[in-house]
Design an enzyme around this catalytic site. Structure first.
Site: not given
Ligand code: FDA
Length: 309
Positions: A135, A185
């Site tokens: 991570d 990732r």
């Molecule tokens: P964002 O939060 O901007 O959401 C974008 C869109 O996704 C929303 O507008 C909506 O449409 C949809 N959405 C999001 N959540 C939803 C929900 N609950 N229900 C419905 N729709 C939803 N970070 C880090 O700093 N270090 C790391 O090592 C990791 N590792 C990691 C592993 C994995 C597998 C994931 C998925 C994420 C991480 N993260 C992470 C976290 C990452 O940096 C980030 O904070 C979250 O994934 C949220 O970002 P999104 O890309 O989902 O976009």
């Protein structure tokens, strides 16, 4: 504002104590965390695998301040890997490790301790038939984490890296890591970071993600696209077509409990869809970061506290 306040909260020991001792309904935690014991978490993961999903399991804990705690975390991973192998799950399940949980933040030899612990975990993962992804935490650890990654990859080339699209440096890191066999990732990034190193607005972060995505999808490595964002999922599918990447040449990743129907929809289409499955008692920092991402999660949390209270 709310996001920044919550991200500060995620690192406050005083608030951590208040929250973890509050009479919070178990349902709040279990929506995002797959159990407190290894056995519970492996059972939850087994049912994801039965539904055609892949998984990466994370033993929760970060910012370890004691050597003994780092050793306990390493041992927990070894137990997890043995159980995954016994259950026949290692073909579909890997593990994610936070280096701060295995000693990176310890004064003096922290980096060396984290490397040694991570090396032991990687060796156990290989023996069990699976891999490790490191991570990525806040920007003060990025260089150290990438340097430990390089050392681990010398012995375990399949060790995965994480890059965060909100960091201004990430396009360069993507270019460096887009080589044959390199598992990367790409996520947006979940920590509170200063403007000097990270884009602050959602639009700039999203654009950063697209630029990094283009580099990884055009490169020679194995991109792992960690996002719930429907536009970025669509952009990935479009780039896969453009670069003739077969469906086993990249994968999607999403968090346990977030957009589960979308996870199953993508898997049903033949996409490799990996769910990040956190477990353990140390859920506080992880959960508060999820609140910061989405106010609806905070409402869910507060409603459960109020109901219980
Ligand atoms: P964002 O939060 O901007 O959401 C974008 C869109 O996704 C929303 O507008 C909506 O449409 C949809 N959405 C999001 N959540 C939803 C929900 N609950 N229900 C419905 N729709 C939803 N970070 C880090 O700093 N270090 C790391 O090592 C990791 N590792 C990691 C592993 C994995 C597998 C994931 C998925 C994420 C991480 N993260 C992470 C976290 C990452 O940096 C980030 O904070 C979250 O994934 C949220 O970002 P999104 O890309 O989902 O976009």
């Amino acid at each position: 504002m709310l996001r920044r306040a919550l991200l500060s909260m995620s690192r406050s020991n005083r608030i951590r104590h208040l929250v973890v001792t509050a009479p919070v309904s178990r349902s709040v935690v279990t929506r995002f965390v797959a159990g407190t014991t290894v056995e519970e978490a492996v059972a939850s993961t087994g049912s994801l695998v039965d539904r055609g999903l892949l998984a990466s399991m994370d033993f929760l804990g970060e910012d370890t301040e004691q050597l003994e705690q780092a050793t306990r975390t390493r041992e927990a991973y070894l137990r997890l890997l043995r159980l995954l192998a016994d259950e026949g799950l290692t073909g579909a399940v890997e593990v994610s490790v936070k280096l701060s949980a295995v000693g990176q933040a310890l004064a003096g030899d922290g980096e060396k301790i984290a490397l040694d612990n991570a090396h032991v975990i990687c060796a156990a993962a290989r023996a069990a038939g699976t891999t490790v992804t490191l991570d990525m935490e806040d920007h003060t650890t990025t260089d150290s984490t990438l340097s430990i990654l390089r050392e681990l990859r010398a012995d375990f080339p399949a060790t995965g890296a994480v890059l965060q699209a909100y960091l201004r440096r990430t396009e360069g890191d993507c270019r460096d890591l887009a080589y044959e066999g390199s598992r990367v990732r790409l996520c947006k990034g979940a920590y509170r970071e200063p403007e000097s190193v990270a884009y602050q607005g959602k639009r700039d972060v999203d654009l950063g993600y697209v630029r990094a995505l283009k580099i990884l999808m055009a490169g020679h490595g194995y991109p792992m696209l960690a996002t719930h964002d429907p536009r970025l999922v669509a952009a990935t599918e479009e780039l896969a077509r453009r670069h003739d990447r077969p469906k086993d040449g990249y994968e999607f990743q999403m968090l346990y409990g977030i957009r589960p129907h979308e996870q199953e929809r993508l898997a049903a289409q033949g996409q490799r869809m990996r769910v990040y499955v956190p477990f353990g008692d140390e859920w506080y920092g992880y959960l508060v970061r999820r609140m910061a991402e989405r106010p609806a999660n905070l409402v869910f949390f507060l409603r459960a506290v109020a109901t219980k209270g």
